[in-house]
Motif scaffolding. Structure first.
Motif, PDB file in Angstrom:
ATOM      1  N   PRO A   1     -17.572  60.890  60.500  1.00 31.37           N
ATOM      2  CA  PRO A   1     -17.768  59.659  60.372  1.00 31.37           C
ATOM      3  C   PRO A   1     -17.587  58.860  59.190  1.00 31.37           C
ATOM      4  CG  PRO A   1     -19.467  60.554  61.856  1.00 31.37           C
ATOM      5  CD  PRO A   1     -19.185  61.694  60.987  1.00 31.37           C
ATOM      6  N   CYS A   2     -17.980  59.460  58.120  1.00 30.81           N
ATOM      7  CA  CYS A   2     -18.070  58.793  56.979  1.00 30.81           C
ATOM      8  C   CYS A   2     -16.689  58.493  56.247  1.00 30.81           C
ATOM      9  CB  CYS A   2     -18.986  59.373  55.725  1.00 30.81           C
ATOM     10  SG  CYS A   2     -20.721  59.566  56.539  1.00 30.81           S
TER      11      CYS A   2
ATOM     12  N   TRP B   1     -13.210  59.099  37.043  1.00 26.56           N
ATOM     13  CA  TRP B   1     -14.791  59.268  37.713  1.00 26.56           C
ATOM     14  C   TRP B   1     -14.739  58.142  38.710  1.00 26.56           C
ATOM     15  CZ3 TRP B   1     -15.665  64.417  38.091  1.00 26.56           C
ATOM     16  CH2 TRP B   1     -16.517  64.629  38.929  1.00 26.56           C
ATOM     17  N   THR B   2     -13.660  57.674  39.047  1.00 26.11           N
ATOM     18  CA  THR B   2     -13.872  56.469  40.253  1.00 26.11           C
ATOM     19  C   THR B   2     -14.097  57.088  41.450  1.00 26.11           C
ATOM     20  OG1 THR B   2     -12.419  55.143  38.894  1.00 26.11           O
ATOM     21  CG2 THR B   2     -12.698  54.503  41.255  1.00 26.11           C
ATOM     22  N   ILE B   3     -14.950  56.569  42.169  1.00 28.14           N
ATOM     23  CA  ILE B   3     -15.374  57.091  43.525  1.00 28.14           C
ATOM     24  C   ILE B   3     -14.871  56.158  44.630  1.00 28.14           C
ATOM     25  CG2 ILE B   3     -17.056  58.170  45.174  1.00 28.14           C
ATOM     26  CD1 ILE B   3     -18.783  58.166  42.417  1.00 28.14           C
ATOM     27  N   HIS B   4     -13.917  56.747  45.646  1.00 26.83           N
ATOM     28  CA  HIS B   4     -13.272  55.808  46.547  1.00 26.83           C
ATOM     29  C   HIS B   4     -13.492  56.143  47.896  1.00 26.83           C
ATOM     30  CE1 HIS B   4     -10.340  52.665  48.017  1.00 26.83           C
ATOM     31  NE2 HIS B   4      -9.976  53.674  48.760  1.00 26.83           N
ATOM     32  N   SER B   5     -13.740  55.198  48.867  1.00 30.50           N
ATOM     33  CA  SER B   5     -14.336  55.479  50.294  1.00 30.50           C
ATOM     34  C   SER B   5     -13.177  55.274  51.140  1.00 30.50           C
ATOM     35  CB  SER B   5     -15.486  54.536  50.317  1.00 30.50           C
ATOM     36  OG  SER B   5     -15.586  54.624  51.931  1.00 30.50           O
ATOM     37  N   GLU B   6     -12.536  56.257  51.739  1.00 25.29           N
ATOM     38  CA  GLU B   6     -11.590  55.844  52.684  1.00 25.29           C
ATOM     39  C   GLU B   6     -12.212  54.873  53.822  1.00 25.29           C
ATOM     40  OE1 GLU B   6      -8.751  58.746  55.368  1.00 25.29           O
ATOM     41  OE2 GLU B   6     -10.922  58.962  55.853  1.00 25.29           O
ATOM     42  N   LEU B   7     -13.569  54.924  54.367  1.00 27.38           N
ATOM     43  CA  LEU B   7     -14.166  54.137  55.430  1.00 27.38           C
ATOM     44  C   LEU B   7     -13.991  52.847  54.994  1.00 27.38           C
ATOM     45  CD1 LEU B   7     -15.442  54.364  58.268  1.00 27.38           C
ATOM     46  CD2 LEU B   7     -17.642  54.620  57.071  1.00 27.38           C
ATOM     47  N   THR B   8     -14.424  52.458  53.955  1.00 27.45           N
ATOM     48  CA  THR B   8     -14.665  50.972  53.535  1.00 27.45           C
ATOM     49  C   THR B   8     -13.470  50.554  52.971  1.00 27.45           C
ATOM     50  OG1 THR B   8     -15.552  51.569  51.228  1.00 27.45           O
ATOM     51  CG2 THR B   8     -17.004  51.520  53.334  1.00 27.45           C
ATOM     52  N   GLY B   9     -12.573  51.235  52.127  1.00 26.09           N
ATOM     53  CA  GLY B   9     -11.241  50.930  51.495  1.00 26.09           C
ATOM     54  C   GLY B   9     -11.745  50.524  50.128  1.00 26.09           C
TER      55      GLY B   9
ATOM     56  N   PHE C   1     -23.886  57.659  52.716  1.00 27.82           N
ATOM     57  CA  PHE C   1     -23.792  58.684  53.742  1.00 27.82           C
ATOM     58  C   PHE C   1     -25.025  58.767  54.777  1.00 27.82           C
ATOM     59  CE2 PHE C   1     -21.495  60.697  50.118  1.00 27.82           C
ATOM     60  CZ  PHE C   1     -20.312  61.180  51.015  1.00 27.82           C
ATOM     61  N   LYS C   2     -26.040  58.176  54.466  1.00 25.57           N
ATOM     62  CA  LYS C   2     -27.063  58.264  55.280  1.00 25.57           C
ATOM     63  C   LYS C   2     -26.897  57.383  56.748  1.00 25.57           C
ATOM     64  CE  LYS C   2     -32.066  57.125  55.606  1.00 25.57           C
ATOM     65  NZ  LYS C   2     -33.004  56.524  54.919  1.00 25.57           N
ATOM     66  N   LYS C   3     -25.873  56.135  56.373  1.00 27.46           N
ATOM     67  CA  LYS C   3     -25.674  55.633  57.537  1.00 27.46           C
ATOM     68  C   LYS C   3     -24.483  56.029  58.435  1.00 27.46           C
ATOM     69  CE  LYS C   3     -26.621  51.273  54.793  1.00 27.46           C
ATOM     70  NZ  LYS C   3     -26.138  49.968  54.018  1.00 27.46           N
ATOM     71  N   CYS C   4     -23.862  56.868  57.921  1.00 27.11           N
ATOM     72  CA  CYS C   4     -22.760  57.353  58.814  1.00 27.11           C
ATOM     73  C   CYS C   4     -23.060  58.725  59.247  1.00 27.11           C
ATOM     74  CB  CYS C   4     -21.466  57.067  58.142  1.00 27.11           C
ATOM     75  SG  CYS C   4     -21.228  57.648  56.415  1.00 27.11           S
ATOM     76  N   THR C   5     -23.515  59.534  58.565  1.00 25.84           N
ATOM     77  CA  THR C   5     -23.922  61.007  58.787  1.00 25.84           C
ATOM     78  C   THR C   5     -24.316  61.309  60.392  1.00 25.84           C
ATOM     79  OG1 THR C   5     -24.037  61.696  56.513  1.00 25.84           O
ATOM     80  CG2 THR C   5     -25.010  63.184  58.462  1.00 25.84           C
ATOM     81  N   ARG C   6     -23.983  62.244  61.069  1.00 23.48           N
ATOM     82  CA  ARG C   6     -24.243  62.348  62.505  1.00 23.48           C
ATOM     83  C   ARG C   6     -24.764  63.739  62.599  1.00 23.48           C
ATOM     84  NH1 ARG C   6     -18.450  62.689  64.726  1.00 23.48           N
ATOM     85  NH2 ARG C   6     -17.910  65.053  64.829  1.00 23.48           N
TER      86      ARG C   6
END
Length: 319
Positions: free
Chosen positions: A252-253, A263-271, A283-288
């Motif tokens: 879900p993340c 070393w830029t970290i990009h999130s597909e979920l938030t854009g 990760f805590k908020k979206c892990t199942r």
């Protein structure tokens, strides 16, 4: 191929699984420490692996097998026997046991993925220096967490951070890999890739690995993805399908990608880009939790056939 390896004293002994080899590796605390070659932070670590040679004369090709989050499991024997049967040596690397770890199923933070990766590169250098092994025909096959290793070993900046020669893997076989956390560079080593997935996988998921395969292909990789119908995670396991209630999934993340150069970290979920310090909360908020693992016989049988055909094509020029 020239072979230049770090000082790597080894010990050898017979074991029920073949020849037990103990060799030098390291435990980098993070992938950043590995990628940036911060060797002062690489804790020395002895690792053991079981080498099984086929009944063949002369130098033989080899496959390094990297286990998943549950450690070396019963399915390993099937793959060892199958590969030995076509004239390929196998080296089963135990990343967990020497470090006192039984499993990371419930907590992947017990060991940095950099440790699995560096073990694979050290094992590659070990085999490349073995006079019984053809250094130009060494592949890597990994399962779940080890499947991520099979993908990442094709990234040239990660390879070169460890190996200071032209030794590289001749082929890569990720099996139900974790593809939600990607360390990326378009500079690839060039080895062909066979990407095996379970269509019903609710643990690591198939979609993210299909997307990653497309990304590798865009960067020039020769990659083929095969998705097995009705197959869950660990479809080649020796145990029946069941639920792991405490196993986390980051599906879900969405995909989180580290650009190795910046070393830029990009999130597909938030854009948006993420700070390293924000990752645990993210990760805590979206892990199942509560995921399926276990055997699908049809998928396991077909995967065996697909893997052997791929290995024979690359190593023996089979049609």
């Amino acid at each position: 191929m020239s072979v230049l390896i770090l000082a790597m004293p080894t010990t050898r002994a017979e074991s029920p699984a073949g020849e037990r080899i103990t060799f030098d590796s390291y435990t980098p605390p993070t992938m950043f420490d590995l990628a940036r070659e911060r060797r002062q932070n690489w804790t020395p670590q002895k690792i053991w692996a079981d080498l099984k040679l086929p009944s063949a004369s002369g130098k033989v090709p080899a496959m390094i097998l990297m286990h998943g989050s549950a450690g070396v499991e019963g399915n390993t024997r099937m793959w060892v026997d199958a590969l030995n049967g076509i004239g390929v040596a196998t080296l089963v690397v135990d990343t967990f046991g020497p470090r006192g770890i039984t499993s990371t199923v419930a907590d992947q933070t017990l060991l940095s993925p950099a440790a699995n990766l560096i073990d694979a590169f050290q094992a590659l250098q070990l085999l490349a220096a073995d006079p019984r092994i053809d250094a130009d025909r060494i592949g890597v096959m990994g399962f779940s967490r080890g499947g991520s290793v099979a993908f990442r070993t094709a990234i040239e900046p990660l390879r070169h951070a460890v190996i200071k020669s032209d030794v590289k893997f001749a082929l890569h076989i990720p099996v139900y890999a974790g593809c939600n956390q990607v360390y990326w560079s378009p500079r690839l080593t060039g080895g062909p890739i066979l990407n095996l997935l379970g269509a019903a996988d609710d643990y690591t998921g198939a979609e993210s690995c299909e997307q990653l395969a497309a990304q590798y292909e865009t960067a020039g990789a020769s990659i083929r993805t095969i998705k097995y119908a009705n197959a869950y995670h660990s479809f080649d396991a020796t145990y029946p399908l069941h639920i792991l209630p405490k196993a986390p999934s980051a599906i879900p993340c969405g995909t989180v990608q580290w650009d190795i150069a910046s070393w830029t970290i990009h999130s597909e979920l938030t854009g948006a880009d993420l700070a390293s310090a924000a990752l645990p909360d993210f990760f805590k908020k979206c892990t199942r939790y509560g995921l399926h693992v276990g055997r699908n016989t049809a998928a396991a049988v077909q995967a065996r056939s697909d893997v052997l055909a791929f290995v024979q094509q690359v190593f023996f020029n089979a049609k």
